[in-house]
Design an enzyme around this catalytic site. Structure first.
Site, PDB file in Angstrom:
ATOM      1  CB  CYS A 163       0.899  50.795  96.248  1.00  0.00           C
ATOM      2  SG  CYS A 163       0.035  49.668  95.589  1.00  0.00           S
ATOM      3  CG  HIS A 314       4.043  51.683  93.600  1.00  0.00           C
ATOM      4  ND1 HIS A 314       4.097  50.573  93.783  1.00  0.00           N
ATOM      5  CD2 HIS A 314       2.630  51.516  93.101  1.00  0.00           C
ATOM      6  CE1 HIS A 314       3.214  49.527  93.485  1.00  0.00           C
ATOM      7  NE2 HIS A 314       2.156  50.259  93.065  1.00  0.00           N
ATOM      8  CG  ASN A 344       1.353  47.136  91.676  1.00  0.00           C
ATOM      9  OD1 ASN A 344       1.897  47.014  92.699  1.00  0.00           O
ATOM     10  ND2 ASN A 344       0.442  47.918  91.069  1.00  0.00           N
TER      11      ASN A 344
END
Length: 388
Positions: A163, A314, A344
């Protein structure tokens, strides 16, 4: 808001292509240089290094066609829309299906970034594919280069940092431009975490989606420099909190007549389902990310949350985003979030959210963005940059 960012100081003798720099020190003003050039060519090269900046000039994104709602998930695991949305902020996610693949999403996002920047593929000098879930074990960046029609065979390679990957790619692009003389660098963040999810585990399957996002980073005069400061870290001790490990597929062991087990030839292998300790990741993120953003702001010479326009994190979990924003004292109206629609998407989340904010007219040329990625590794990274 300040647009001129001074480099942090160093004090050491270095040599760059025949040019000796005896001291470079920053003290509340422009760097002071004592230069001893051994060649005219070296002096020209040093001038280029000191006068080259880079800026973001184009962005694009792509998502799969299949849209999976919380209610859809409730048909396969013990959950419901309210349970998911309250705990995560997520209502939908996109998942690869049929003949779709991650490389094609990355190519589409890259094309859109090039079109916005009005840069033809043949002018691209480098492609960085930031992904931990690519279609090929050996990377997808060269395939993207071929598909875009980059005729000069520019360097293309993959970066694996989960990420945090996109921001590490952004940092790498700035290094290649400022120190390597590259002109146009494509940075792509793309992941298909759905491939590694146990869809019977409601603790993880509700969180992730697939997507791709891209930006074009372009060389410019130092006075137009739009990448102001970075802060990059990793901590392998936290690896156990978010992991998908290599494993051998379970098959019968080959044995000889004496029942001794042989380990050759190796068994077919794969990776386990993603395993995550959500509580530990939450505590990790809300602790290290505010510190990292503040460090990047300090390096950029922009101390304080009033010196940037947008906070772009993020897109992991809305509670994490809200917790970080609160610690930085950034009001919700200055926080970019599209988590509800995509979940996500790992390395894709920051460029995907940036592209949507640009397309919606929220982010305007000249706006300064404080961005941070965090996740498996554990890794975390922050960047302060100006759009356009």
């Amino acid at each position: 808001m300040a647009n001129t960012i001074a480099a942090t100081g160093v004090s050491c003798p270095v040599v760059l292509n025949g040019v000796g720099i005896s001291r470079m020190w920053q003290h509340q003003g422009a760097p002071t240089l004592i230069i001893c050039s051994t060649t005219a060519k070296g002096a020209v090269e040093l001038s280029r290094l000191l006068n080259t900046g880079c800026k973001l000039v184009g962005c694009g994104s792509a998502v799969p066609s299949l849209r999976v709602s919380n209610n859809d998930l409730a048909k396969i695991v013990d959950t419901n829309d309210e349970w998911i949305s309250v705990r995560t902020g997520i209502r939908h996610r996109r998942v690869l299906s049929g003949k779709e693949n991650l490389t094609d999403l990355a190519i589409e996002a890259a094309w859109k970034a090039l079109e916005m920047a009005d840069v033809p593929p043949e002018d691209v000098d480098l492609i960085l594919m930031c992904s931990s879930t690519g279609d090929d074990l050996f990377g997808s960046a060269p395939v993207i280069q071929k598909a875009l029609g980059c005729k000069r065979n520019p360097l293309a390679f993959d970066i694996t940092a989960a990420c945090s990957g996109f921001l590490l790619g952004l940092f790498s692009a700035s290094c290649y431009i400022k120190a390597g003389g590259f002109k146009n660098v494509l940075v792509i963040g793309a992941d298909a975490v759905s491939r590694f999810i146990d869809w019977t585990d409601r603790g993880s399957c509700i969180l992730f989606g697939d997507a791709a996002g891209a930006v074009l980073v372009q060389a410019c005069d130092i006075r137009e420099d739009g990448l102001f400061g970075f802060d990059l870290h990793s901590d392998g001790d936290g690896k156990r909190h978010l992991i998908s490990t290599f494993k051998e597929n379970e098959t019968d062991d080959a044995s000889n007549e004496n029942h001794s087990v042989t380990s050759f030839p190796p068994k077919c292998s794969s990776y386990s389902y993603l395993q995550m300790n959500g509580k530990e990741i939450f505590k990790f993120a809300v602790r290290v990310v505010p510190q990292s953003i503040e460090a990047a702001l300090e390096k950029a010479g922009l101390d304080g949350s009033n010196n940037f326009d947008w906070l772009l994190l993020h897109q992991a979990n809305q509670r994490i985003i809200d917790g970080i924003a609160t610690r930085l004292e950034v009001p919700s109206e200055r926080v970019i979030s599209n988590l509800a629609n995509y979940g996500n998407t790992s390395a894709a989340s920051i460029p995907l959210a940036l592209d949507e904010a640009v397309q919606d007219g929220k982010v305007q040329p000249g706006h300064v963005i404080a961005a941070a990625g965090f996740g498996a590794g554990l890794t975390w990274a922050s960047a302060i940059f100006r759009w356009g």
